[in-house]
Write a protein that holds these residues in place. Sequence first.
Motif, PDB file in Angstrom:
ATOM      1  N   THR A  73       0.621  -1.008   0.019  1.00  0.00           N
ATOM      2  CA  THR A  73      -0.437   0.172  -0.087  1.00  0.00           C
ATOM      3  C   THR A  73       0.772   1.264  -0.253  1.00  0.00           C
ATOM      4  OG1 THR A  73      -0.380   0.017   2.307  1.00  0.00           O
ATOM      5  CG2 THR A  73      -2.336  -0.891   1.031  1.00  0.00           C
ATOM      6  N   ARG A  74       2.199   1.087   0.721  1.00  0.00           N
ATOM      7  CA  ARG A  74       2.894   2.381   0.578  1.00  0.00           C
ATOM      8  C   ARG A  74       3.025   3.002  -0.910  1.00  0.00           C
ATOM      9  NH1 ARG A  74       7.563   3.566   0.165  1.00  0.00           N
ATOM     10  NH2 ARG A  74       7.915   4.683   1.798  1.00  0.00           N
ATOM     11  N   ASN A  75       2.813   2.264  -2.180  1.00  0.00           N
ATOM     12  CA  ASN A  75       2.769   2.439  -3.752  1.00  0.00           C
ATOM     13  C   ASN A  75       1.976   2.948  -3.575  1.00  0.00           C
ATOM     14  OD1 ASN A  75       5.657   1.171  -4.336  1.00  0.00           O
ATOM     15  ND2 ASN A  75       4.439  -1.102  -3.122  1.00  0.00           N
ATOM     16  N   GLY A 118      -0.583  21.279  -6.146  1.00  0.00           N
ATOM     17  CA  GLY A 118      -1.049  20.421  -6.988  1.00  0.00           C
ATOM     18  C   GLY A 118      -0.569  19.215  -6.714  1.00  0.00           C
ATOM     19  N   VAL A 119      -1.087  18.305  -5.954  1.00  0.00           N
ATOM     20  CA  VAL A 119      -0.946  17.103  -5.839  1.00  0.00           C
ATOM     21  C   VAL A 119      -2.385  16.525  -5.488  1.00  0.00           C
ATOM     22  CG1 VAL A 119      -0.793  14.945  -4.009  1.00  0.00           C
ATOM     23  CG2 VAL A 119       1.111  16.280  -3.776  1.00  0.00           C
ATOM     24  N   TYR A 221       1.942   4.659  -7.713  1.00  0.00           N
ATOM     25  CA  TYR A 221       1.522   3.478  -8.319  1.00  0.00           C
ATOM     26  C   TYR A 221       0.425   3.612  -8.270  1.00  0.00           C
ATOM     27  CZ  TYR A 221       6.242   1.925 -10.253  1.00  0.00           C
ATOM     28  OH  TYR A 221       7.224   1.669 -10.236  1.00  0.00           O
ATOM     29  N   GLU A 222      -0.690   3.548  -9.077  1.00  0.00           N
ATOM     30  CA  GLU A 222      -2.388   3.293  -9.134  1.00  0.00           C
ATOM     31  C   GLU A 222      -2.285   1.691  -8.289  1.00  0.00           C
ATOM     32  OE1 GLU A 222      -4.868   4.758 -11.705  1.00  0.00           O
ATOM     33  OE2 GLU A 222      -2.835   5.971 -12.772  1.00  0.00           O
ATOM     34  N   PHE A 223      -3.186   1.668  -8.025  1.00  0.00           N
ATOM     35  CA  PHE A 223      -4.342  -0.136  -8.104  1.00  0.00           C
ATOM     36  C   PHE A 223      -4.712  -0.271  -8.820  1.00  0.00           C
ATOM     37  CE2 PHE A 223      -8.038  -2.210  -7.176  1.00  0.00           C
ATOM     38  CZ  PHE A 223      -7.904  -3.699  -6.271  1.00  0.00           C
ATOM     39  N   VAL A 224      -4.597  -1.573 -10.224  1.00  0.00           N
ATOM     40  CA  VAL A 224      -4.982  -1.676 -11.084  1.00  0.00           C
ATOM     41  C   VAL A 224      -6.227  -3.187 -10.889  1.00  0.00           C
ATOM     42  CG1 VAL A 224      -4.297  -3.287 -13.508  1.00  0.00           C
ATOM     43  CG2 VAL A 224      -2.634  -1.684 -12.221  1.00  0.00           C
ATOM     44  N   GLY A 239       0.124  10.798 -13.686  1.00  0.00           N
ATOM     45  CA  GLY A 239       0.229  12.212 -12.635  1.00  0.00           C
ATOM     46  C   GLY A 239       1.100  12.429 -10.977  1.00  0.00           C
ATOM     47  N   TYR A 240       1.779  11.670 -10.856  1.00  0.00           N
ATOM     48  CA  TYR A 240       2.234  11.270  -9.544  1.00  0.00           C
ATOM     49  C   TYR A 240       3.239  12.935  -9.750  1.00  0.00           C
ATOM     50  CZ  TYR A 240       5.509  10.391  -5.225  1.00  0.00           C
ATOM     51  OH  TYR A 240       5.860   9.664  -4.455  1.00  0.00           O
TER      52      TYR A 240
END
Lengths: 533, 316
Positions: A73-75, A118-119, A221-224, A239-240
Motif C-alpha cells: 500500500t505504500r506505493n 498541486g497534488v 503507483y495506482e491500483f489495477v 500524474g505523480y
Amino acid sequence: MRTKKWLGIGAAILAAAVVLSGCSAPAGAGGTDAAAAGDETPQYGGDLVVGLYLEPLALDPHRQGYWETYRVTRNIFEGLTREDTSGATDPTEIQPALATDWSVSEDGTTWTFDLREGVTFHDGSPFDAEALDKNVRRISDPTYEFYDESSAKKLATWFGTLTSGTVIDDHTYQFQFSQPFLGFPRILAQAMSTLAIGNPAVWEQYGNDGFADHPDGTGPYEFVSRTIGDRIELKKFDGYWGDEPYLDSLTFRIIPNNQTRLASLLSGELDLISYVQPEDVQTLEDQGFQVPEGTGSSLLYISYNFKNPAFADEKVRQALIYGLDRQKLADELYNGYAEPQYSFQPPGNEAFDPAVRDFEYDPAKAVELLKEAGYGDGDLKFTIVVDVANQNTAEWLQSEYKEIGVDVEIVSLDRTSYIARAYGPEEGDGLSLDEYGGTYAEWLSQGFNGLAGKGLNPADFPDITSAIQAAATTADPDARIDLWKTAEETLRNDAVVIPTVNLTRYYALGSNVRGFDWPATNWYDLSKVWLAN
Amino acid sequence: MGTLKHIGWRLANILPVLLIVSVLTFLIGRLTPGDPIQGQYARTFTPEQIEAIRDSYGLNLPLWQQYVKWVADLFVAGGGKSIVQDAPVFDVLWPNFLNTIVLTVAGVLICAVVGITIGTIAGANHRRAADRFSMLFVQVGSNLSVYWFGLILIWIFALQLKWLPVSGMQSRNGGGFGDLLAHLILPGISAALISMLVLARFTRIGIVQESHSDYYKTFQSQGAGRFSLLGKHVGRNILPPVVNIIGLEIGTLLTGVLFVESVFNWPGIGTQLLNAVNGKDYPLIQGGVVLIALVYLVVNLVTDIAVDALNPRLKR
C-alpha cells in the motif's frame, strides 16, 4: 514384504536425487552486489514481480495491518511525512511527503502542517486540506457520515488524544491534541494505526467497506486489480507529484509456502521475496541471487507469563536472561544471519542505543539467582509457547535453559492458537516468542502494551508506566529521546522482557534488480528500483 | 418417473446435510482457541482496544445470534464480511473457487485417462512384465505424500529441466490458454496421483475378473481378438464401477487439491482457506467449508445418477 522392499528402493532413488540436487547447483559468482549498480544508468520500464509471504489485509490506509500489507500500500498511499528509505540515515530522517513543512506549538499539543500544492489523487481529484480533514474525520468523528469505527479503534493508539482537526486554509491543517505529542511527525510516516491519506471521494462513492476494492491515494503507483490468494497489480501513476518511478508496473504475488516462494524466485518467476529463511541464504547466493545485508527495526523477543507466580520474582526473570547466550543463538540457529540484542528498542529505532546491556550471559549467576529465589536444580518448570514456525528456537532455548537447571516443556501451536494461548496463558505457562518493532521511540509503549496483554499488570510496574508517560507526553523536544532511553532503561532493569536477536538477512532479489535499499524501516521503497537487462 | 423422484429425494437430502455442516463449522471455529482480532493486533494494542475492535465486528454477541446472522448473510450479504479482508466472503471466494474447479477438472481428466490406461495395460497383460511394472509404479506412488511429490516435481521439471513453471496460473506478462495449460500440468499430476492409482487398480482388477468369466472364454474360444473383446465387452461391463470410482475419487481429489494448491501456490479455495484458518477469519472459513460440502454433495449426486444410467439392470 516385496512391496516394502520396492518402496525402500524407490525412496532411496528419490533421496539420492535430492542429495545430488544440492551438489549439482551451479556455483554462482557469490551474489551480484549493489556496487555494480553504481556504474550503470538506471533504466525505465518493466514489471517487478514481488513474492509476499502473507496475504495483505484490506488495501485501506486506515484499516491496514501487517508489514506485508504496507509493502504494497505504500506505493498507493502516502502520509503527510515519510522516512528516508535510502538506508543512508540512522535513525531514518523524517522527510516531507504530502506536507512540505510542519511546526508544533510551544506546549507541544498543536501541530500545524503546510500541505503540498498541486497534488492529485489517482482519479484526478485534488489533495487539499478538505480531503485531509475527511481522512481525519473518518477515524475520529462519529458524526461524520463515513466515520469508520474499526479504523477509529485501530488508530486510537496515536489519535486517542486528538481533540480536533481544523482546516486553516486550502493548504494548511492543524491537529490539536489534549497532551503534548512530539513524536507525531514520525508516527505519521509509519505503516499501521496511522493516518496514510486515502481519497475521500472513493469512500463517499463506494462506502467504507468498498474502499479497499478501489484503493485510491496520491502515491507513485495506482491500483489495477487484486485477486485475493493470488496477486495484486499496480501501474505507474502518470500524474505523480514526485520523482517518476522507474518501473511501469508492480505485481505482488502472495506465496505463503516458504519452499514455493523460494523456488519461484530461483526459477525466475519472481524478482523479490521477503522472509528468506536462514538456511536458504547460501543456496541463493551460490546461484547468483542477491541477499542484501541489513537491519529492519524489529526484534525477536521472549515475554514472560506474568500470571505464572514464579515470574513475580524479579530474580527468576533475571536468571532467565543471564542464562541465555544470545550470540550463540544468532550463530547456531540463524547461521550467523542475526545480531544479538540487549535492548527492547530495536536497531534503527530513534531511541536505540547499541551500547546498552541488560543481564549478559552468565550461567553461574543465573544458577545463583535461582537458588536465592528458592529453586534448586530442576525445581523450576514451565512451558515455552511458540508458533510452529519458531519451534526450533524453542528447542534451542530448552537445551540452553537445561544448563541452568530449568526444565522447559515446549508447546508448539499453529499461529492463531499460539496467539490465543500466549495472550491468554495457562497457569504453568512460562515464556512465549514474538517479533515486532519500529523506528519510532513510541514503539516502546506499544511493546509494553503487548506485554500487558500477556498478563503483566502495569500497576505492578509504576516506574515503567510513569517513565513511558513522561517520554510520550514531554513538551521538550531536546529531552524527548533521552526520556525514551530512560524509559527503556527502566523497563530493561525490571527484566520484564528478554530481547534476543534481530535478523540481518530478510529479502532476496534477482540478479538484475537494481536500486533496492534496505532501510531501517520494515518496508522498502520500490519507486527507486529498476531492472537491468 | 422413478428416476426423477429419486433425484428429487436426493436433492432434498442435501439441505439437512448442509445445515449440519454449517452448524459444525460454526462451532468448531468458535470453540477452538484463537481470535481474529487478537491474532492481528495483540502484540501492540491494549486489551481494551482489542475488545472495542471485537465489538465493532459483532464478535461479542451471543453465539446463537452470530450463527443466525451468518446464515442470513449466506443468502443476502454474500456470506458475511471477511474479518481479515473486510470484504464480502463470496466475493473473496468466488474467483478462487473457479480456479479450484479448473484444477480439479484437470486432475479428474488426468486421473481418468492415466488411471484407466495404466489399469488396462496391467489388466490386459495380467502377470506379465507390463503388469508387474505398472503395479510397482502404483504401489510406490500410492505411498507418496502429495505435498512431497509436488515439491519433487517442482525440483525436477521447473528448477532443473526448466520445462514448466513453479507456481501460480499465469506467467510474467503471460496469459492465454497455452500458458494456463503449462501451469496446470504439475499441480494437475500431483492432485491426480493418488486417485489415478486407485482407479488403475480397480480397472486392472475389473479386467482380470472379466477375463476369467464364462462369456469371455466363450468369445475367446470362438476366435474373438483380445482388443475387440476388451473394447466391446469388458470395457462396457466395467464402465459403471469405473465411473463410480471416479465419482468417489473426485471427493478425494478435491481434498488433495487443497494441499496441492499450497505447494504450487495455485490461487484456489484451498490457499484461501489456509490463509483464513491462519487468520481465524470465521466467515471466510465457514463460507468456504459450506461451498466445498455443497460441491461434494452435488458430485456424489451426479455420480449416482450417471452410474444408474449406465447400468441397464437398474433401469426401472
